[in-house]
Design an enzyme around this catalytic site. Structure first.
Site: not given
Lengths: 437, 440
Positions: A136, A139, A382, A392
């Site tokens: 680990n 953390c 566009c 949308c």
């Protein structure tokens, strides 16, 4: 039916869904419930060095970002590594592994950066007959203030050093868990590889303040009026995790370094995406903490059904399948032209596409045509940016259509069928010269 | 046979249950979830569909961002009676009909309930949200303290005018106080809302004062700088059949008034069998309420078809869900009486022939202990000096000016009126703006 069996570093599990090292894997009771529900494996919650147990705050450990109907979008925590005695954890790990031999049992570890500390803990873990260890280094809260967790993960030299100590002192496969709280994820990953790590897992949580209590004028969550930064996880972090996984998967130096994907995996599709970007399996925490262990049943059946529908017979066939298509911006085909298309039959006329294009983009969508509310793309304007599709509210109402030939009404230029990217573009001051020049 | 008309048909508990809120208010969480469904449309169709033009997407966004009082202010800016409108607007034919969610999933955002959530939040917790401008020394008279009059009064007082409302009843509020179905306006809401409007200050009122009787139009014109007429429709149409002077036949609006003003619903006389004649909201409100008061058989009879009813489909269904039978294509031809009391109605089937409604000649009878007329109200024009009428109501231009300089009019008493609370509010507001333009 697709075969979901997974082998990660030779660690076998009936499916590629592991529970990540976190509160759900803190004790035998939880882990056995998880295995009963169908999880393929666990990474046991991080063990620390022998000694007085870890002390957690007695105030709240979690903070959250919600949608308006309180769907959990992101979770933040300040819980430390296990606060149960080492002895008990080791005993339970051994028992569970013995009882559930077909499930993956990896043990997460975090001890001070001294070789002897690692030697001591590795010995103890080996006795449990666990399948592997995960270091680990991720953390970002609490333990990092004591020179562990992300304090190690943020310094590639330390990552390499500790990975090497572990490889030299155990037969178990070593997975290095990476912190995303770093500017280039490839650096600590390369260091892990250099130190001999067998795999990396990512991402650990992201340093975060999840909100501010405006009455108390204190970060959330707070204990006795004070708050601290925590580690952010859940669906909100998935895009960050996917990118980091892809960065490693694409890196030529780390081509063969196995990756365990972590970060916001909530449904089968998330897992499939991580695996397509190079993860050999996935680890899950927040989704289980939000809904309980039974969600794995959706994940396994969903992945299996999708694999069947695509003709994949084993998970190995998906791993890394999308990696070749992740590239740098400079290699994107600049001659590939798309235009937005609005399906008038499914359009509900909310006007969102129009207003976002009008206010914030390219003024390429009408709102009134012949005196009527009508939304239509103006091809002359566009640029194919996909913002309208993104906002949308109706699925598949707006799509992007590839224009492969003729003149682009916007640029008034003939659309080239050839691939052409920035490296050769005439506007690029440092373009690669043509051979003829 | 005597008419079966009785008081106390139900227990107290049943009255309470029957006249409880028809649409319970949203709680905080429900409001967030429902509000979240709003797409925040551009140039939103719901705003267009709202007679008062409330910025609906904005107020919903304010609700979901935990600013309900800001939401209420957005509503009150356009409609100071937004609280009552939230309760009585036929949203299914206004904002909610226009909601784009209807296209995608046939289920609009519950705008009415959200509006109520916002307005209740403010009215239950805060002081009046507006401040008057400094008094400008000008005086405006308002005739009729209903939705149009209150709206006009509030807007004018905001701008610094001193306003006096004259109302023929003993309470302000007009149809909000006397006409709305009781289960739509619980806990004296109409009265509370009137108080809320008046709490702005600058608005005086004189009750029990009828124009043309207690006060002449000429006098009012002399005493005030401007006059707004918003006295609504106080006359009722009759069936034009023989026997309307018998016992057991009444006007729906009068009976509804009794329901609204009743201190004890059990004291209202209720027939076992009731016929309501008409096809509008008054007919529905009458029929549903008398059913809820314990009537056994309630029948609405309308001379045309279901589609021609001016009550919305939702309201028709509400009546049917409450056990009211709606019969179409029938017109009353005769009241059947016994000893000066109505005991039934004879109807003739109707149909449309060459664009005209005609009787088919085929007749049938329905027994009844009570018959209610709900076939429209009329403007009573007996006061001297009123402006010119058109189609029986006061004619106004687009600024709500009447034929007489210095007199404006709005609400149900004008020929533009849609007979909706919300339209009356808009008329009062627009007239106030026009008065201000003229006087400032």
């Amino acid at each position: 039916m697709a075969n979901l069996t997974s082998s990660f570093l030779g660690i076998k599990s009936p499916n590629p869904f592991w529970l990540a090292s976190a509160p759900p894997t803190d004790k035998q009771y939880n882990v056995e419930r998880a295995f009963k529900a169908g999880w393929g494996g666990v990474v046991w919650k991080t063990l620390g060095a022998e000694g007085p147990p870890i002390v957690n705050v007695q105030g709240p450990r979690y903070g959250a970002i919600h949608s308006n109907d309180r769907r959990l979008l992101g979770l933040n925590n300040i819980e430390l590594i296990t606060d149960r005695p080492l002895e008990i954890n080791l005993k339970e790990i051994k028992e569970v592994k013995k009882k559930w031999p077909d499930r993956a049992m990896v043990v997460s570890l975090m001890v001070p950066c001294e070789e002897q500390c690692w030697i001591d803990i590795l010995k103890r873990v080996e006795e449990t007959e666990a399948d592997g260890i995960e270091l680990n280094f991720g953390c970002p809260h609490g333990m990092s203030e004591r020179g562990m967790g992300s304090a190690v993960g943020q310094v590639p030299d330390y990552v390499e050093m500790v990975a090497r100590w572990c490889k030299q002192n155990t037969r178990m496969p070593v997975i290095v868990k990476l912190t995303p709280n770093i500017s280039d994820i490839r650096q600590p990953a390369r260091a892990a590889l250099k130190g001999g790590a067998d795999a990396v897992s990512l991402i650990n949580t992201i340093s975060s303040i999840v909100g501010v209590d405006l009455d108390e004028m204190s970060p959330e969550p707070h204990t006795d009026g004070k708050g601290t930064s925590g580690g952010y996880c859940g669906p909100a972090v998935k895009p960050i995790a996917l990118n980091m996984v892809a960065q490693l998967a694409r890196d030529p130096e780390m081509k063969n370094l196995p990756i365990s994907g972590i970060g916001g995996v909530t449904v089968w599709k998330d897992a499939a995406e991580f695996m397509a970007l190079g993860a050999g399996n996935v680890q899950v925490c927040t989704a289980a903490m939000a809904y309980g262990f039974n969600i794995v049943q959706e994940m396994t059946t969903g992945l299996s059904n999708w694999m069947d529908s695509k003709g994949y017979t084993s998970v190995d066939q998906i791993i890394g399948k999308a990696v070749p298509n992740v590239t740098d911006w400079q290699y994107l085909n600049l001659n590939y032209v798309v235009k937005a298309r609005i399906d008038q039959d499914s359009c509900i006329k909310c006007g969102r596409c129009h207003i976002v294009c009008e206010d914030t983009s390219h003024q390429a969508i009408t709102n009134i045509v012949d005196g009527k509310r009508h939304f239509e793309v103006i091809d002359e304007e566009c640029v194919g940016c996909n913002l309208c599709v993104s906002v949308c509210p109706v699925q598949d109402c707006i799509t992007m259509e590839h224009i492969s030939s003729g003149v682009d009404p916007r640029t008034k230029e003939e659309i080239s069928k050839d691939y052409g990217n920035w490296t050769t573009h005439p506007n690029n001051p440092s373009k690669i010269p043509d051979a003829a020049e | 046979m005597l008419n079966d008309i009785k008081k106390q048909r139900l227990s107290e508990k049943e009255y309470d249950e029957n006249f409880d809120e028809i649409h319970p208010p949203l709680n905080e969480h429900e409001a967030y979830v429902e509000g979240d469904r709003c797409y925040y449309c551009y140039d939103a169709p719901c705003i267009e569909a709202c007679p008062t033009g409330i910025n609906i997407p904005l107020f919903i966004r304010q609700i979901t961002s935990k600013n309900p009082e800001g939401a209420a202010k957005t509503i009150f800016d356009e409609n100071i009676l937004g609280g009552m409108s939230a309760r009585v607007c036929p949203t299914e034919t206004l904002c909610e009909e226009a909601c784009v969610r209807n296209t995608g999933e046939d289920r609009p955002v519950k705008i009415g309930l959200l509006q109520r959530y916002a307005t209740d939040s403010l009215m239950n917790s805060s002081d009046h949200p507006y401040k008057r401008s400094e008094d400008n020394g000008k005086k405006v008279a308002i005739v009729g303290g209903g939705p149009a009059g209150l709206s006009c009064a509030h807007r004018l007082s905001m701008k610094g005018y001193s306003v006096t409302i004259f109302d023929s009843k003993s309470k302000l509020g007009g149809l909000n106080e006397y006409g709305i179905a009781a289960y739509k306006s619980l806990d004296n809401f109409a009265e509370r809302e009137t108080k809320f409007v008046l709490s702005l200050g600058g608005i005086d009122y004189k009750l029990n004062t009828t124009i043309g009787k207690d006060l002449s139009v000429d006098q009012i014109r002399k005493d005030f700088d401007a006059v707004f007429l918003g006295m609504g429709l106080t006359g009722v149409n009759s069936l034009l059949v023989d026997g309307e002077d018998n016992n057991g036949i009444d006007d729906a609006v009068r009976y509804i008034e009794d329901i609204r003003q009743a201190k004890d619903l059990g004291e209202l006389p209720v027939g076992r069998k009731v016929i309501v004649i008409g096809g509008g909201m008054t007919a529905i409100d009458m029929a549903v309420q008398i059913k809820k008061l314990g009537s056994e058989d309630v029948t609405i009879v309308y001379r045309r078809g279901q589609k021609e009813m001016s009550a919305s489909l939702v309201e028709q269904q509400n009546a049917q869900n409450n056990g009211v039978l709606i019969k179409h294509w029938s017109k009353p031809v005769r009241l059947i009486t016994n000893d000066n009391s109505v005991c039934g109605v004879e109807f003739e089937y109707t149909s449309v022939k060459d664009g005209k409604l005609v009787g088919t000649g085929e007749k049938y009878k329905i027994d009844s202990d009570m018959v209610f007329r709900a076939i429209g109200q009329t403007f009573e024009d007996d006061a001297d000096g009123l402006p010119t009428l058109g189609s029986g109501r006061i004619s106004v231009d687009e600024n709500y000016k009447t034929s007489i300089s210095g007199i404006w009019a709005g609400g149900d008493c004008v020929n533009e009126g849609e007979d909706l609370t919300v339209s009356a509010v808009e008329a009062g507001k627009k007239a106030a703006e026009s008065i201000h333009m003229e006087l400032s």
